[in-house]
Design a protein around this motif. Structure first.
Motif, PDB file in Angstrom:
ATOM      1  N   LYS A 179      -3.451   2.370  -4.299  1.00 17.16           N
ATOM      2  CA  LYS A 179      -3.005   1.016  -3.943  1.00 17.16           C
ATOM      3  C   LYS A 179      -3.787   0.473  -2.755  1.00 17.16           C
ATOM      4  O   LYS A 179      -4.142  -0.700  -2.722  1.00 17.16           O
ATOM      5  CB  LYS A 179      -1.507   1.019  -3.614  1.00 17.16           C
TER       6      LYS A 179
ATOM      7  N   THR B 215       3.854   3.999  -1.656  1.00 18.29           N
ATOM      8  CA  THR B 215       4.564   4.479  -2.837  1.00 18.29           C
ATOM      9  C   THR B 215       6.056   4.225  -2.632  1.00 18.29           C
ATOM     10  O   THR B 215       6.485   3.833  -1.545  1.00 18.29           O
ATOM     11  CB  THR B 215       4.361   5.997  -3.028  1.00 18.29           C
ATOM     12  N   LYS B 216       6.849   4.484  -3.647  1.00 16.08           N
ATOM     13  CA  LYS B 216       8.301   4.333  -3.527  1.00 16.08           C
ATOM     14  C   LYS B 216       8.891   5.322  -2.530  1.00 16.08           C
ATOM     15  O   LYS B 216       9.962   5.104  -1.985  1.00 16.08           O
ATOM     16  CB  LYS B 216       8.964   4.492  -4.890  1.00 16.08           C
ATOM     17  N   LYS B 217       8.197   6.410  -2.267  1.00 15.37           N
ATOM     18  CA  LYS B 217       8.652   7.405  -1.299  1.00 15.37           C
ATOM     19  C   LYS B 217       8.266   7.043   0.138  1.00 15.37           C
ATOM     20  O   LYS B 217       8.548   7.783   1.062  1.00 15.37           O
ATOM     21  CB  LYS B 217       8.074   8.787  -1.629  1.00 15.37           C
TER      22      LYS B 217
ATOM     23  N   SER C  27      -0.404   5.054  -0.458  1.00 16.52           N
ATOM     24  CA  SER C  27      -1.003   5.333  -1.748  1.00 16.52           C
ATOM     25  C   SER C  27      -2.507   5.083  -1.651  1.00 16.52           C
ATOM     26  O   SER C  27      -2.932   3.968  -1.328  1.00 16.52           O
ATOM     27  CB  SER C  27      -0.393   4.421  -2.811  1.00 16.52           C
TER      28      SER C  27
ATOM     29  N   THR D 158       0.800  -1.223   0.000  1.00 17.07           N
ATOM     30  CA  THR D 158       0.000   0.000   0.000  1.00 17.07           C
ATOM     31  C   THR D 158       0.837   1.279   0.000  1.00 17.07           C
ATOM     32  O   THR D 158       0.294   2.368   0.150  1.00 17.07           O
ATOM     33  CB  THR D 158      -0.941   0.023   1.219  1.00 17.07           C
TER      34      THR D 158
ATOM     35  N   GLU E 200       5.097   6.630   1.241  1.00 18.55           N
ATOM     36  CA  GLU E 200       3.822   7.233   1.617  1.00 18.55           C
ATOM     37  C   GLU E 200       2.697   6.270   1.274  1.00 18.55           C
ATOM     38  O   GLU E 200       2.801   5.484   0.336  1.00 18.55           O
ATOM     39  CB  GLU E 200       3.621   8.550   0.872  1.00 18.55           C
TER      40      GLU E 200
END
Length: 146
Positions: free
Chosen positions: A90, A81-83, A87, A79, A85
């Motif tokens: 997701k 993001t690549k950062k 999403s 769930t 956080e």
């Protein structure tokens, strides 16, 4: 052993996310337990603290280890993001794919109510921890956490 648990959880998530059937409550609880067993050993957290999270009780002054445990769970759930956080897309997809029908609507409502909480934090572990805390407080009846 932890690698085996992780593989089992990931396989379970993949199978369920590609099928039309959501999990039953029993399957959900079993999956959450596997996630807990995979993430807990990575952090210096006591069982009592994990049990508090499972009960939906998130302390305002939790330590970094406990906050990062929640991030590990979110990573396993797919769930983030690549950062680092949460999403919204997701998480919504996971709600649709995995949660039992009887709690989907309430889970989406909690997600929408808490989606902006993470913007108040810089640390990825805090973003996830306080977003989960918000969801637990928003609707404790449908909040499930490993």
């Amino acid at each position: 052993m932890y690698v085996v648990n992780l593989v089992l959880v990931l396989l379970s998530l993949e199978i369920l996310s590609t099928s039309d059937a959501a999990m039953t409550m029993k399957q959900l609880k079993n999956s959450l337990e596997m996630m807990r067993k995979a993430c807990a050993p990575k952090f210096n957290v006591v069982e009592a603290s994990l049990d508090e999270l499972k009960a939906g009780r998130f302390a305002n002054e939790a330590d970094k280890e406990l906050k990062c445990y929640t991030m590990c769970i979110a990573q396993m759930a797919g769930t983030l993001t690549k950062k680092g956080e949460l999403s919204l897309s997701k998480t919504t997809a996971q709600i649709e794919a995995m949660l039992p029908q009887e709690i989907k609507a309430a889970a989406k409502e909690a997600l929408n109510a808490c989606k902006d909480i993470q913007s108040g934090f810089k640390d990825p572990c805090e973003k996830v921890y306080f977003s989960a805390k918000c969801a637990a407080e928003y609707n404790p009846d449908v909040f499930f956490f490993p």
